[in-house]
Every structure is written in C-alpha cells, then in structure tokens.
Write an enzyme that holds these catalytic residues in place. Structure first.
Site, PDB file in Angstrom:
ATOM      1  N   HIS A 145     -53.267 -10.804  36.385  1.00 25.32           N
ATOM      2  CA  HIS A 145     -54.456 -11.638  36.443  1.00 25.32           C
ATOM      3  C   HIS A 145     -55.652 -10.755  36.749  1.00 25.32           C
ATOM      4  O   HIS A 145     -55.610  -9.901  37.630  1.00 25.32           O
ATOM      5  CB  HIS A 145     -54.270 -12.705  37.527  1.00 25.32           C
ATOM      6  CG  HIS A 145     -55.541 -13.370  37.940  1.00 25.32           C
ATOM      7  ND1 HIS A 145     -56.431 -13.907  37.033  1.00 25.32           N
ATOM      8  CD2 HIS A 145     -56.078 -13.592  39.172  1.00 25.32           C
ATOM      9  CE1 HIS A 145     -57.453 -14.421  37.691  1.00 25.32           C
ATOM     10  NE2 HIS A 145     -57.262 -14.238  38.982  1.00 25.32           N
ATOM     11  N   CYS A 196     -55.100 -19.540  39.066  1.00 29.23           N
ATOM     12  CA  CYS A 196     -55.078 -18.243  38.377  1.00 29.23           C
ATOM     13  C   CYS A 196     -53.684 -17.798  37.959  1.00 29.23           C
ATOM     14  O   CYS A 196     -53.551 -16.898  37.130  1.00 29.23           O
ATOM     15  CB  CYS A 196     -55.712 -17.179  39.271  1.00 29.23           C
ATOM     16  SG  CYS A 196     -57.411 -17.560  39.747  1.00 29.23           S
ATOM     17  N   ASN A 210     -63.513 -12.716  36.340  1.00 25.52           N
ATOM     18  CA  ASN A 210     -62.288 -13.448  36.662  1.00 25.52           C
ATOM     19  C   ASN A 210     -62.331 -14.793  35.939  1.00 25.52           C
ATOM     20  O   ASN A 210     -63.122 -15.662  36.281  1.00 25.52           O
ATOM     21  CB  ASN A 210     -62.214 -13.637  38.183  1.00 25.52           C
ATOM     22  CG  ASN A 210     -60.996 -14.426  38.635  1.00 25.52           C
ATOM     23  OD1 ASN A 210     -60.365 -15.129  37.853  1.00 25.52           O
ATOM     24  ND2 ASN A 210     -60.683 -14.336  39.917  1.00 25.52           N
TER      25      ASN A 210
END
Length: 332
Positions: free
Chosen positions: A257, A122, A288
């Site tokens: 993020h 990520c 996500n």
C-alpha cells in the site's frame, strides 16, 4: 437424505488483466501548502510525496471504478456477461446505501453479476483479492472484478496539517479468473480494533445530524501509525511468503500500500529484498489513494516494461481498522 450439489472447483485463480484511472488534475506540494503550515521540502522528507491527483466534480468513486475496470477487462479479454462478481473496495463512497458496486456492475454491462462494497480501508484491495481467489477456486464465480476506487479529497480536511498532503484520488482494477495452477497465493489478514481510533473520522454522522459543525473528515495519529505499519508490513509479508512456499528472493516485485515512502523503504529494508526485486513507489506522484493504491502501483510497474508475465509480486495492504492483508500473486 439427498446430498447438495456444489460447483465444479478450479485448481487455482490468477489475475488476467489490470487497469487504472488517474484523475486529470495534478496537485503539487506548493498548492497544498497554501492552506497548511508546511513546505514542499518537509512533505517530501516526511512522506516522499511530490504530487497527487485530485478528482474533479465529474470524477466520482463510481465513474473512476468503471473506467479502471473497463481497461482491466479489455486487457484480459473479458466480456461483461462473463463477470460473476464485482468487489469494490472503497472508504470514500459517501452513500451508506445503496452500495456503489451494483452501479459499477450496471455501467459495465455486467447485469447478472453479484456485487458488493468492501470497507477495509487501505487494505481493502488485498481483502477483496483474497475473496476473489476463494470465489473463483470454489466455482461460485468464474470471473471476478476486483476494484479499488477512492475520492479521498471528499473526506480529507484541506486545512489539516496531518492529512492534507498525504492523500490523492484514483482507481485501479484487476480481473481474476480460473487457472490450472495457483496464481494468487494464500491471503494473510488480520485486524486490531482496539486501535481503531488512530485512523478515524473526527465526528460521526449523528454529530452532523444533531449539532451544527464541520463535515466529518479523516484524522490520523501519524507517529503511532508509522510505528505499527513498519512492524506489521514486514511481519505479514513474511507470513504470506511462508504460506505460499516462497523465499524473499523469489519475489520480482514488492507492491505495498502506497501510504508513505518512509514506510515502504523501512519495510523493504526489513524484508532484505533481493537486488532484482522492484519496489513500487507510486506514492511519489499519486499520494496515498487508500484501497486504490496497490492496483494503481501494479499498473504503473507493468507499464514500465521491467516485469514479465508470471513474475511474482508481494502485495501488502494496511491501514484504518487497524486492518492488514497480504498475498503473493503472479502478474498478468
């Protein structure tokens, strides 16, 4: 002894264009809850997520990367022949070799470009952006494509209550080129491999080869990750601001993020952002998307028209590894 010749260096680099690809299919929380013991209300309260995009059979890490990169190149006015390097951040490309980036470069027509995949999960986009800045400033590549592309639905167990509702698919890309003044600040990065297990696959490929059993899927120790992220994100963000010679009030946008709305809100509160600072919350409708989340969120904010070219944005990536990276950029 004859000295080595080095490329002509650039005073700085900057983002010249942004592009995004979002899969067609929208999946809401009720559809997710059909396979896990949860509810729309619980998912919204715990993560802020209302829906996410899920890629179909014809949408792959490579194809989504190509589509987002084409849009970024069009916005930047970049010809494929000008691209010197393609950096593809991904954790969901299922072929260990060859990498996905050479295929992306080929499909874009960047036939002479170097290319490689970056596996920093990520935080991969921020890692790749830091490398792109160095490549352009050193003169080793005049133009760099930085892409985050993920098909997380390939590595998530739809029956796992801890992860099934969190993740989505998509891709985002930026073009990085030379600039007379710095448009990408110093990167702050680090990792904590001692806690690699808190976000990790539940089985190895050797397990799949040697024993009968399920496909390896991603598992996460949610509370531990939350505690780490809510501490690490403000800390590295302050360091990135300090290294760039900036104050919190100088930031027009905070684009972390998009892991979880609670983490984003906690980080924003800890940083004491100015009232004018726009906070990206693309997670609400995208979920996500790992390495793709920051460029997707950047593209979404720019499309809203509330930010101007040259505005400063604080980027912060964090996730599996555990790895993290942050920098300040001037928006295109």
């Amino acid at each position: 002894m004859m000295g080595l010749r080095v490329p002509e260096r650039s005073p700085g680099s900057r983002i010249l264009g942004v592009g995004a690809y979002r899969p067609t299919r929208v999946v809401d929380n009720d559809e997710i809850c059909a396979r896990i013991d949860s509810s729309d209300e619980w998912i919204r309260r715990r993560s802020g997520i209302v829906s996410r995009r899920i890629a179909g059979p014809g949408e792959s890490v490579v194809s989504m990367a190509v589509d987002s990169a084409r849009k970024a190149m069009a916005q930047a006015g970049t010809d494929p022949a000008e691209v010197g390097m393609v950096l593809l951040a991904t954790m969901s490309f299922l072929e260990q070799a060859p990498a996905a980036a050479p295929r992306v470069a080929h499909l874009l027509g960047a036939r002479s470009a170097g290319s490689l995949d970056i596996g920093a999960a990520c935080s991969g986009f921020c890692y790749a952006l830091g490398l792109a800045d160095s490549l352009v400033r050193s003169g080793d590549a005049r133009t760099v494509l930085v892409i985050g592309s993920e098909k997380m639905s390939d590595i998530i167990d739809p029956d796992d209550r801890g992860t099934a509702f969190l993740f989505g698919d998509g891709a985002g890309a930026v073009v990085v080129g030379p600039s007379d003044t710095p448009g990408i600040g110093p990167v702050v990065w680090g990792s904590d491999g001692e806690r690699h297990h808190v976000i990790a696959h539940d089985r190895t490929w050797l397990d799949v080869r040697d024993t009968a059993g399920p496909w390896p899927t991603l598992r996460m120790a949610g509370p531990e990750v939350f505690r780490w992220a809510t501490r690490a994100v403000p800390e590295m963000s302050r360091q990135a601001l300090e290294k760039a010679g900036l104050e919190v009030a100088d930031i027009a946008a905070f684009i972390p993020h998009q892991a979880n709305a609670r983490i984003i809100d906690a980080a924003a509160t800890s940083l004491r952002l100015a009232p004018h600072t726009v906070v990206a919350r693309d997670v609400v409708t995208a979920g996500n998307t790992s390495a793709a989340s920051i460029p997707l969120a950047m593209d979404e904010l720019l499309s809203q028209g509330t930010l101007s070219s040259g505005d400063l944005a604080l980027l912060a990536g964090f996730g599996a590894g555990l790895a993290h990276a942050a920098q300040v950029v001037a928006l295109p």
